[in-house]
Design a protein around this motif. Structure first.
Motif, short mmCIF file in Angstrom:
data_model
loop_
_atom_site.label_atom_id
_atom_site.label_comp_id
_atom_site.label_asym_id
_atom_site.label_seq_id
_atom_site.Cartn_x
_atom_site.Cartn_y
_atom_site.Cartn_z
N ALA A 52 0.90 -1.25 -0.17
CA ALA A 52 0.08 -0.11 -0.15
C ALA A 52 0.84 1.20 0.09
O ALA A 52 0.57 2.24 -0.70
N GLU A 53 2.13 1.54 0.81
CA GLU A 53 2.71 2.53 0.89
C GLU A 53 3.65 2.84 -0.42
O GLU A 53 3.66 3.82 -0.79
N ALA A 54 3.73 1.30 -0.94
CA ALA A 54 4.61 1.52 -2.19
C ALA A 54 3.72 2.38 -3.35
O ALA A 54 4.12 3.05 -4.02
N LEU A 55 2.76 1.72 -3.43
CA LEU A 55 1.54 2.38 -4.31
C LEU A 55 1.15 3.65 -4.36
O LEU A 55 0.80 4.39 -4.96
N LYS A 56 1.14 4.13 -2.97
CA LYS A 56 0.83 5.60 -2.81
C LYS A 56 1.64 6.46 -3.45
O LYS A 56 1.48 7.65 -3.62
N ALA A 277 5.26 -2.78 17.46
CA ALA A 277 5.09 -1.75 16.41
C ALA A 277 3.78 -1.72 15.58
O ALA A 277 3.18 -3.15 15.33
N ASN A 278 3.13 -0.98 15.13
CA ASN A 278 1.96 -0.87 14.04
C ASN A 278 2.49 -1.02 12.90
O ASN A 278 3.55 -0.59 12.32
N PRO A 279 1.94 -2.28 12.16
CA PRO A 279 2.40 -2.58 10.92
C PRO A 279 2.38 -1.57 9.94
O PRO A 279 3.17 -1.59 9.04
N LYS A 284 5.94 1.87 6.37
CA LYS A 284 6.31 3.19 5.93
C LYS A 284 7.72 3.32 6.11
O LYS A 284 8.52 3.89 5.38
N GLU A 285 8.11 2.94 7.20
CA GLU A 285 9.76 3.02 7.55
C GLU A 285 10.56 2.27 6.43
O GLU A 285 11.58 2.64 5.97
#
Length: 292
Positions: A52-56, A277-279, A284-285
């Motif tokens: 998801a973070e990559a596609l954003k 930690a929150n996934p 994002k990291e």
């Protein structure tokens, strides 16, 4: 086992579709929205957020649907367009689609999988990262001369294996054939911390874990080599609906897959298991380090 294996009958369901029984019918991707799902365990949810973070970064409108459940549900949801993509594992997906397959090596599994995926789905590049079954022992047991599954044969009669309940029916005959190993006992133990605790307490001498478990390093356990590739390769791979991703979106996911190693995935899992930690934050990291 944390990656749920479907029976052959479920594969038939996949090929014919299951329509009204699908739990995601109300969530079909529309209007170019990218909908990413995950299986019902932590690592799959983490990989969902990584995608998801990559596609954003491509400007995509991304929605996530975590913890969907069994493979027959989320794979069929991709096939029907209710999900755009999901993170998958090559060996288990191949077994789901072709229970008769005997492929074990990474490229062999990936190549066969490409011939079994339905025409309305596609595989992106597989990652070097694997999360496969692995037999582990304590450092003391390894130092006694047990470093490989090939070393097990002469000693199996003295050893108790702790493994998920399905291990016995799936692997007992195979390990006897490949390595001449018949354990003194195969004890059903819940995967993860319970198994590790039983191993370090001496209640079992061999434990079936998974290669990306952070508890292996934390407890100084030793992974036994599998020279005959009894356990099939389980490379992480995005499974997508055919034509549902734009070329830039597919390129970004392939770049992420190339950057994701087994060691890196283990490190990310440790952030979940140890640091709690929150996934989404962990994802994002990681994406910040990929340089998209």
């Amino acid at each position: 086992m944390k990656r749920l294996l479907a029976l052959a009958a479920a594969a038939a369901v996949l090929l014919t579709g299951c329509g009204s029984q699908d739990p995601l019918e109300a969530n079909k991707a529309q209007g170019g929205q990218v909908v990413i799902g995950s299986a019902d365990f932590a690592e799959s949810e983490l990989l969902m957020h990584v995608y998801a973070e990559a596609l954003k970064t491509t400007g995509a409108d991304v929605q996530t649907r975590p913890r969907i459940g069994a493979r027959e549900f989320y794979v069929n949801a991709v096939r029907n367009g209710e999900l755009t993509l999901v993170p998958e594992y090559t060996g288990n997906l191949l077994q789901f689609l072709d229970p008769a397959s005997t492929a074990t090596e990474s490229q062999q599994v990936y190549d066969q999988l490409g011939t079994k995926v339905a025409p309305d789905m596609e595989l992106l590049e597989q990652s070097p990262a694997e999360d496969s079954d692995v037999l582990t022992v304590t450092r003391a047991t390894a130092d006694s001369g047990l470093r490989s599954m090939a070393d097990l044969g002469p000693r199996c009669g003295e050893l108790v294996l702790g493994a998920p309940a399905e291990w016995k029916s799936r692997w007992e005959t195979t390990i006897a054939r490949d390595y001449g190993c018949t354990f003194k006992e195969i004890r059903s133990v819940e995967a993860g911390t319970i198994t590790v605790n039983a191993l370090t307490a001496g209640e079992i001498q061999v434990a079936n874990l998974f290669t990306t478990s952070s508890q292996i390093a934390t407890n100084d356990l030793v992974k036994l080599d599998d020279p005959k590739n009894m356990f099939p390769a389980q490379n992480v791979v995005p499974l997508a609906g055919k034509g549902k991703l734009t070329p830039p979106q597919a390129d970004v996911l392939n770049k992420v897959s190339r950057a994701l190693t087994t060691d890196k995935l283990t490190e990310l899992n440790k952030r979940l298991e140890v640091d709690k930690a929150n996934p989404a934050d962990v994802a994002k990291e990681f994406i910040a380090t990929v340089g998209l």
